[in-house]
Design a protein around this motif. Structure first.
Motif, PDB file in Angstrom:
ATOM      1  N   GLN A 122       0.843  -1.208   0.000  1.00 43.11           N
ATOM      2  CA  GLN A 122       0.000   0.000   0.000  1.00 43.11           C
ATOM      3  C   GLN A 122       0.873   1.251   0.000  1.00 43.11           C
ATOM      4  O   GLN A 122       0.554   2.237  -0.668  1.00 43.11           O
ATOM      5  N   GLN A 123       1.969   1.242   0.709  1.00 43.37           N
ATOM      6  CA  GLN A 123       2.849   2.399   0.781  1.00 43.37           C
ATOM      7  C   GLN A 123       3.510   2.634  -0.587  1.00 43.37           C
ATOM      8  O   GLN A 123       3.599   3.770  -1.040  1.00 43.37           O
ATOM      9  N   THR A 126       0.984   4.248  -2.926  1.00 46.02           N
ATOM     10  CA  THR A 126       0.715   5.666  -2.698  1.00 46.02           C
ATOM     11  C   THR A 126       1.884   6.534  -3.185  1.00 46.02           C
ATOM     12  O   THR A 126       1.711   7.669  -3.626  1.00 46.02           O
ATOM     13  N   GLU A 127       3.110   6.015  -3.102  1.00 46.89           N
ATOM     14  CA  GLU A 127       4.264   6.779  -3.554  1.00 46.89           C
ATOM     15  C   GLU A 127       4.301   6.900  -5.079  1.00 46.89           C
ATOM     16  O   GLU A 127       4.726   7.926  -5.618  1.00 46.89           O
TER      17      GLU A 127
END
Length: 129
Positions: A122-123, A126-127
Protein backbone atom coordinates in the motif's frame (compact mmCIF):
# COMPACT_ATOMS: atom_id res chain seq x y z
CA UNK A 1 11.40 20.36 124.06
CA UNK A 2 12.13 17.11 122.34
CA UNK A 3 11.59 16.77 118.55
CA UNK A 4 9.59 13.89 117.35
CA UNK A 5 11.33 11.75 114.64
CA UNK A 6 9.87 12.05 111.17
CA UNK A 7 8.08 9.22 109.47
CA UNK A 8 10.13 7.98 106.48
CA UNK A 9 7.28 8.67 104.04
CA UNK A 10 6.72 12.24 105.26
CA UNK A 11 8.62 14.57 102.99
CA UNK A 12 9.38 18.21 103.76
CA UNK A 13 7.24 20.79 101.99
CA UNK A 14 8.41 23.91 100.26
CA UNK A 15 6.77 26.68 98.29
CA UNK A 16 7.16 26.40 94.51
CA UNK A 17 7.83 29.29 92.21
CA UNK A 18 4.14 29.65 91.39
CA UNK A 19 3.00 29.74 95.03
CA UNK A 20 1.76 26.20 95.67
CA UNK A 21 3.24 23.96 98.33
CA UNK A 22 5.18 21.03 96.94
CA UNK A 23 6.35 17.95 98.79
CA UNK A 24 9.56 16.10 98.12
CA UNK A 25 13.25 16.64 98.31
CA UNK A 26 14.88 19.34 96.27
CA UNK A 27 16.88 16.77 94.29
CA UNK A 28 13.65 14.91 93.42
CA UNK A 29 12.09 17.96 91.81
CA UNK A 30 12.21 18.37 88.05
CA UNK A 31 14.86 20.78 86.98
CA UNK A 32 13.85 23.59 84.61
CA UNK A 33 16.21 22.24 81.93
CA UNK A 34 15.78 18.69 80.63
CA UNK A 35 18.70 16.33 80.90
CA UNK A 36 20.80 16.39 77.75
CA UNK A 37 21.11 13.19 75.74
CA UNK A 38 24.56 11.69 75.74
CA UNK A 39 26.36 10.71 72.58
CA UNK A 40 26.60 7.01 71.75
CA UNK A 41 29.94 5.32 72.02
CA UNK A 42 31.54 3.78 68.93
CA UNK A 43 30.53 0.28 70.06
CA UNK A 44 26.92 1.38 70.63
CA UNK A 45 26.80 3.00 67.17
CA UNK A 46 28.12 -0.20 65.57
CA UNK A 47 25.56 -2.28 67.45
CA UNK A 48 22.76 0.09 66.38
CA UNK A 49 23.87 -0.09 62.75
CA UNK A 50 23.92 -3.90 62.86
CA UNK A 51 20.45 -3.97 64.46
CA UNK A 52 19.08 -1.73 61.72
CA UNK A 53 20.56 -4.00 59.04
CA UNK A 54 19.17 -7.13 60.65
CA UNK A 55 15.71 -5.96 61.77
CA UNK A 56 13.00 -3.60 60.52
CA UNK A 57 10.20 -1.83 62.36
CA UNK A 58 6.60 -2.51 61.33
CA UNK A 59 3.22 -1.86 62.91
CA UNK A 60 1.20 -4.92 63.96
CA UNK A 61 -2.14 -4.33 65.70
CA UNK A 62 -1.25 -0.68 66.23
CA UNK A 63 2.02 -1.53 67.97
CA UNK A 64 5.50 -1.00 66.66
CA UNK A 65 7.45 -4.26 66.57
CA UNK A 66 10.79 -5.39 65.21
CA UNK A 67 10.89 -8.24 62.71
CA UNK A 68 13.81 -9.77 60.85
CA UNK A 69 14.37 -8.32 57.41
CA UNK A 70 13.82 -10.68 54.48
CA UNK A 71 17.07 -11.94 52.93
CA UNK A 72 18.42 -9.95 49.98
CA UNK A 73 21.11 -10.37 47.33
CA UNK A 74 22.65 -7.13 46.05
CA UNK A 75 19.64 -5.23 47.44
CA UNK A 76 17.11 -7.42 45.57
CA UNK A 77 14.82 -10.00 47.10
CA UNK A 78 15.90 -13.57 46.49
CA UNK A 79 12.96 -14.28 44.14
CA UNK A 80 13.61 -11.15 42.07
CA UNK A 81 17.34 -11.91 41.86
CA UNK A 82 16.63 -15.44 40.61
CA UNK A 83 14.05 -14.23 38.11
CA UNK A 84 16.51 -11.70 36.66
CA UNK A 85 19.68 -13.79 36.58
CA UNK A 86 18.78 -17.46 36.21
CA UNK A 87 18.72 -19.16 32.82
CA UNK A 88 15.77 -21.36 31.77
CA UNK A 89 17.77 -24.60 32.19
CA UNK A 90 18.61 -23.82 35.84
CA UNK A 91 15.00 -22.80 36.52
CA UNK A 92 13.76 -26.08 35.01
CA UNK A 93 16.28 -28.16 37.00
CA UNK A 94 15.14 -26.52 40.24
CA UNK A 95 11.41 -26.76 39.48
CA UNK A 96 10.80 -23.01 39.16
CA UNK A 97 8.68 -23.23 36.02
CA UNK A 98 6.63 -20.15 36.92
CA UNK A 99 9.72 -17.98 36.29
CA UNK A 100 10.39 -19.39 32.81
CA UNK A 101 9.26 -16.95 30.14
CA UNK A 102 8.33 -18.32 26.72
CA UNK A 103 10.97 -17.63 24.11
CA UNK A 104 10.01 -15.39 21.21
CA UNK A 105 8.98 -17.13 17.99
CA UNK A 106 11.91 -17.10 15.56
CA UNK A 107 9.71 -17.57 12.53
CA UNK A 108 6.88 -15.07 12.09
CA UNK A 109 3.34 -16.24 11.64
CA UNK A 110 1.98 -16.31 8.09
CA UNK A 111 -0.68 -13.73 8.95
CA UNK A 112 1.99 -11.33 10.26
CA UNK A 113 4.00 -11.72 7.05
CA UNK A 114 0.92 -11.08 4.90
CA UNK A 115 -0.03 -7.99 6.95
CA UNK A 116 3.48 -6.56 6.62
CA UNK A 117 3.54 -7.29 2.90
CA UNK A 118 0.14 -5.62 2.39
CA UNK A 119 1.26 -2.52 4.32
CA UNK A 120 4.44 -2.22 2.26
CA UNK A 121 2.50 -2.75 -0.97
CA UNK A 122 0.00 0.00 0.00
CA UNK A 123 2.85 2.40 0.78
CA UNK A 124 4.53 1.72 -2.57
CA UNK A 125 1.21 2.24 -4.33
CA UNK A 126 0.71 5.67 -2.70
CA UNK A 127 4.26 6.78 -3.55
CA UNK A 128 3.85 5.90 -7.24
CA UNK A 129 0.47 7.44 -7.60
Amino acid sequence: MMMRPRHPLCLPTRKSSFGAFVTGHVDQQKSPMPKQKRKLTAAERRAKKERRKKYERVFINGKQVYIKRPPTIDGLSVEEYIARNADPIWLHQNGMWEYIEPEPNLFPDENDVNAAFDAAWQQDKTEEG
